[in-house]
Every structure is written in C-alpha cells, then in structure tokens.
Design a protein around this motif. Sequence first.
Motif, PDB file in Angstrom:
ATOM      1  N   ARG A 121       0.833  -1.208   0.000  1.00 37.78           N
ATOM      2  CA  ARG A 121       0.000   0.000   0.000  1.00 37.78           C
ATOM      3  C   ARG A 121       0.866   1.256   0.000  1.00 37.78           C
ATOM      4  N   ALA A 122       1.968   1.207   0.720  1.00 35.98           N
ATOM      5  CA  ALA A 122       2.886   2.350   0.702  1.00 35.98           C
ATOM      6  C   ALA A 122       3.443   2.567  -0.698  1.00 35.98           C
ATOM      7  N   GLU A 123       3.789   1.468  -1.368  1.00 37.64           N
ATOM      8  CA  GLU A 123       4.349   1.596  -2.709  1.00 37.64           C
ATOM      9  C   GLU A 123       3.300   2.125  -3.684  1.00 37.64           C
ATOM     10  N   ILE A 124       2.048   1.711  -3.505  1.00 39.76           N
ATOM     11  CA  ILE A 124       0.977   2.236  -4.357  1.00 39.76           C
ATOM     12  C   ILE A 124       0.835   3.742  -4.159  1.00 39.76           C
ATOM     13  N   SER A 174      -3.889  -1.644 -13.854  1.00 44.83           N
ATOM     14  CA  SER A 174      -2.894  -2.406 -14.614  1.00 44.83           C
ATOM     15  C   SER A 174      -1.539  -1.695 -14.629  1.00 44.83           C
ATOM     16  N   ASP A 175      -1.540  -0.355 -14.691  1.00 38.34           N
ATOM     17  CA  ASP A 175      -0.284   0.400 -14.609  1.00 38.34           C
ATOM     18  C   ASP A 175       0.424   0.107 -13.288  1.00 38.34           C
ATOM     19  N   LEU A 176      -0.343   0.184 -12.194  1.00 32.57           N
ATOM     20  CA  LEU A 176       0.239  -0.058 -10.878  1.00 32.57           C
ATOM     21  C   LEU A 176       0.764  -1.478 -10.752  1.00 32.57           C
ATOM     22  N   ALA A 177       0.010  -2.427 -11.273  1.00 32.13           N
ATOM     23  CA  ALA A 177       0.443  -3.819 -11.192  1.00 32.13           C
ATOM     24  C   ALA A 177       1.763  -4.035 -11.915  1.00 32.13           C
ATOM     25  N   ALA A 178       1.882  -3.424 -13.102  1.00 33.95           N
ATOM     26  CA  ALA A 178       3.114  -3.566 -13.878  1.00 33.95           C
ATOM     27  C   ALA A 178       4.288  -2.886 -13.197  1.00 33.95           C
ATOM     28  N   GLU A 179       4.033  -1.726 -12.620  1.00 32.17           N
ATOM     29  CA  GLU A 179       5.124  -0.951 -12.034  1.00 32.17           C
ATOM     30  C   GLU A 179       5.590  -1.535 -10.709  1.00 32.17           C
ATOM     31  N   ILE A 180       4.659  -2.054  -9.918  1.00 33.92           N
ATOM     32  CA  ILE A 180       5.013  -2.543  -8.587  1.00 33.92           C
ATOM     33  C   ILE A 180       5.391  -4.020  -8.620  1.00 33.92           C
ATOM     34  N   VAL A 230       3.025  -6.726  -8.739  1.00 30.99           N
ATOM     35  CA  VAL A 230       2.045  -7.606  -8.109  1.00 30.99           C
ATOM     36  C   VAL A 230       0.865  -7.761  -9.052  1.00 30.99           C
ATOM     37  N   THR A 231      -0.042  -8.645  -8.742  1.00 31.01           N
ATOM     38  CA  THR A 231      -1.153  -8.921  -9.649  1.00 31.01           C
ATOM     39  C   THR A 231      -2.175  -7.781  -9.630  1.00 31.01           C
ATOM     40  N   PRO A 232      -2.900  -7.582 -10.742  1.00 33.41           N
ATOM     41  CA  PRO A 232      -3.946  -6.553 -10.750  1.00 33.41           C
ATOM     42  C   PRO A 232      -4.994  -6.776  -9.671  1.00 33.41           C
ATOM     43  N   GLY A 233      -5.315  -8.056  -9.394  1.00 27.75           N
ATOM     44  CA  GLY A 233      -6.299  -8.338  -8.350  1.00 27.75           C
ATOM     45  C   GLY A 233      -5.844  -7.851  -6.987  1.00 27.75           C
ATOM     46  N   ALA A 234      -4.570  -8.067  -6.680  1.00 29.18           N
ATOM     47  CA  ALA A 234      -4.044  -7.613  -5.391  1.00 29.18           C
ATOM     48  C   ALA A 234      -4.032  -6.090  -5.321  1.00 29.18           C
ATOM     49  N   VAL A 235      -3.635  -5.449  -6.444  1.00 22.92           N
ATOM     50  CA  VAL A 235      -3.647  -3.983  -6.473  1.00 22.92           C
ATOM     51  C   VAL A 235      -5.053  -3.462  -6.242  1.00 22.92           C
ATOM     52  N   HIS A 255      -5.998  -3.557  -2.567  1.00 19.43           N
ATOM     53  CA  HIS A 255      -5.328  -2.506  -1.790  1.00 19.43           C
ATOM     54  C   HIS A 255      -5.903  -1.138  -2.105  1.00 19.43           C
ATOM     55  N   LEU A 256      -6.233  -0.877  -3.377  1.00 19.56           N
ATOM     56  CA  LEU A 256      -6.825   0.406  -3.745  1.00 19.56           C
ATOM     57  C   LEU A 256      -8.174   0.601  -3.060  1.00 19.56           C
ATOM     58  N   THR A 257      -8.937  -0.459  -2.930  1.00 22.94           N
ATOM     59  CA  THR A 257     -10.232  -0.364  -2.238  1.00 22.94           C
ATOM     60  C   THR A 257     -10.040   0.095  -0.804  1.00 22.94           C
ATOM     61  N   VAL A 258      -9.053  -0.485  -0.119  1.00 24.51           N
ATOM     62  CA  VAL A 258      -8.780  -0.096   1.266  1.00 24.51           C
ATOM     63  C   VAL A 258      -8.319   1.363   1.337  1.00 24.51           C
ATOM     64  N   LEU A 259      -7.418   1.733   0.424  1.00 24.34           N
ATOM     65  CA  LEU A 259      -6.899   3.107   0.434  1.00 24.34           C
ATOM     66  C   LEU A 259      -8.000   4.116   0.107  1.00 24.34           C
ATOM     67  N   ARG A 260      -8.895   3.747  -0.802  1.00 23.18           N
ATOM     68  CA  ARG A 260      -9.987   4.659  -1.151  1.00 23.18           C
ATOM     69  C   ARG A 260     -10.943   4.832   0.026  1.00 23.18           C
ATOM     70  N   ARG A 261     -11.267   3.726   0.725  1.00 24.59           N
ATOM     71  CA  ARG A 261     -12.156   3.819   1.886  1.00 24.59           C
ATOM     72  C   ARG A 261     -11.532   4.637   3.009  1.00 24.59           C
ATOM     73  N   ALA A 262     -10.184   4.643   3.066  1.00 25.73           N
ATOM     74  CA  ALA A 262      -9.482   5.435   4.084  1.00 25.73           C
ATOM     75  C   ALA A 262      -9.332   6.890   3.676  1.00 25.73           C
ATOM     76  N   GLY A 263      -9.789   7.239   2.475  1.00 23.93           N
ATOM     77  CA  GLY A 263      -9.714   8.616   2.016  1.00 23.93           C
ATOM     78  C   GLY A 263      -8.346   9.035   1.525  1.00 23.93           C
ATOM     79  N   LEU A 264      -7.505   8.063   1.129  1.00 19.98           N
ATOM     80  CA  LEU A 264      -6.151   8.369   0.693  1.00 19.98           C
ATOM     81  C   LEU A 264      -6.000   8.413  -0.819  1.00 19.98           C
TER      82      LEU A 264
END
Length: 338
Positions: A265-268, A279-285, A287-292, A295-304
């Motif tokens: 999540r920090a790297e995202i 897909s950009d994030l998955a390629a750059e970091i 990890v799989t698109p599903g995992a990204v 993590h994005l869902t959690v970060l969005r719910r946290a308002g980040l």
Amino acid sequence: MISYATTPTDVSRLRFAFAPLGEAVASLRMMRSDVRRRAHLPWLRQVGPKVRHADLRPLRALVPPTGYVPDFLTPGDSLGYGDLDTDLEAVRETPPERLVAEVTWMMSDPGVPPGWHRATGPVHRWMVEHPERALQVVADQLATYCGLALRPYWKRMHASMRADVHHRMRVMEKSGADAVLSSLSRHIVWRNEHLTVRSNYDFEARLDGRGMVLVPSIFCGPEVLTMLPPDQSMVVYPQPDASRLWAASEGADANPLAALIGSVRAEILETLHQPRSTSDLAAEIGVTPGAVSQHLTVLRRAGLVNNRRAGRRVLYTRTPSGESLVHGARYGGDAVLV
C-alpha cells in the motif's frame, strides 16, 4: 546545443524504446556525482559494496564524469527489446575499428576533464592497440556489472519506465506529438520542427524521414543524452521522480509509511504521484492486478486515493490526505491529514 531538424515524416515515426545498457552506463556516471547520487542512495547502499569488489577498470575508463561516452556501449540496433542479453551481445559484435574510432575521439574530447584523460590514457591506448581483446574485456565487465547492479532491479526499473512511456503515449493520443516533445525535460526545447537539447557540443542533425527514438532513463537525470546519425537518432530523457523507484527497496524499517500501512500500500501511494490505472500499478510494482485492486479499495475507503474514469480506463490519484501522508513519511515532521 544539439539540434534535430525534423520533417512531418520524422514526427510520424517518433517512437519510444528502452536501453538497458544505457542505464548501466548512466548509473556508472551517476556514481561519480555527489549531487546525482542523492536520488539513488537506497540502490547505492545495496549495490555499492558489491561493485567495489569487482574489477571494472577498463569499463570505468570508458565512462567519464562528463563528456563523450563511446556509442558502442549503448547499441541502438536492439532498442525496443529491453533485454540486457541482447544489448550485451551487440557490444560483443562491435567491429574493432569502431571501438578504435570512438575511443580515439574520446581521448581528444574537450568535454572530458583533463585529469580523467591523464588517469585513463594508458587504458585507452591499450584499447586502441588491442581492440579485439578490449571488446571482450569490456563486454565481460559490462555483464558482471549488470549482474550486480541492474539485473536484480531490472523488473522494477523496466516496469517504471514502461509506465512512463504509457503515460506519454496517452498524452500523444490526446494532444499530439507536440505535447510530448514539449514536456520531456527543461533541457529540451521543441519549436518550429526543431528539437533542441542543451549541450556543451554544437551539432545539427537532419533526420530526413529516419525518425527518432525517445528513451526514458532512471539514472541519467538531470542530463539529457543524445545519439546522432549515422546511428539511430535518439534522445534519452530523465524519467520524472525516478528516485521514487527506490522508496520501498530499503524495507519497512527505512520507510515509515510501509511500517504504518504495509509495503504494498505504501508503494501504491508513492507511485500515485501521477494518475495510474490498476494495470499500470500492477506492472510498475510487480504484483497482480487483483491484489492492487484490493489494496486500492482499502486506500480509497481510508480517504487516501480517489478514482475517476478516463474513457475506458479508471485512473487513481492521491487525495490531499494521501499527499500529506506520503510527504510526512518522506520528509519527517508532522503530516497533517486534511
């Protein structure tokens, strides 16, 4: 100044590529600059001890701190493959007379510091007198250096550069080649069908329909590097915020943000300094698109992070709270969430 005079055909043939050995050469030059080293300290802490124990003297003698670097070290024929082995094989197949010509030119280049000329003169003279052997030694040392300094990080580096290229290609699709050429670097000016690069050398190249290759670089900044005819005309530009590539490489202990929210999540969040799709994030970091997506869902719910639709793509960016959190973790002090 180095100026490329283009035609509409050249602009239509503009393309992007990757230059693995160009990164190797740029990283060797970067190591000699205290100012430029600062952006890559996490990488240097890992690579430096390994490189110091390797005998790279002839290779280092071809990479002065300023001035000309022999073009055979950055072969243009393999551009686009993004493959270290392809580039290394191209170096091994360099005609000996080309090595002699380019090393001889470097020996008289006024852009190379005089002290460097004196220190490396014996090695250069040996290369000119024994070019076949010199090519073998230099190629072997390049392979050793790449194994120590690039291969362990190439997947991450390639993904980051690929994301930069994808972003610029989307700009090109939306706003045309002019918008891309005008935004590569503050050292590059695009005006009246001329691409001008700030340089200590003066040269005007006429492309005459042969096109140009744009190459992103992690290590070259803030320099812009060029290759001129008769080789493929090429402009190597510094990838913006390249230092962020190493943000997570020192682990959670060295990255307070990773210790707080987890390394992925920090790297995202670190990567979202410009809009990215899943897909950009998955390629750059890496990890799989599903995992990204999770993590994005959690970060969005946290308002980040926020998301918005751009055509068929959904792009994510940091919110002001996300910006504050990243800034506070990177620079210390209080990060005030707004």
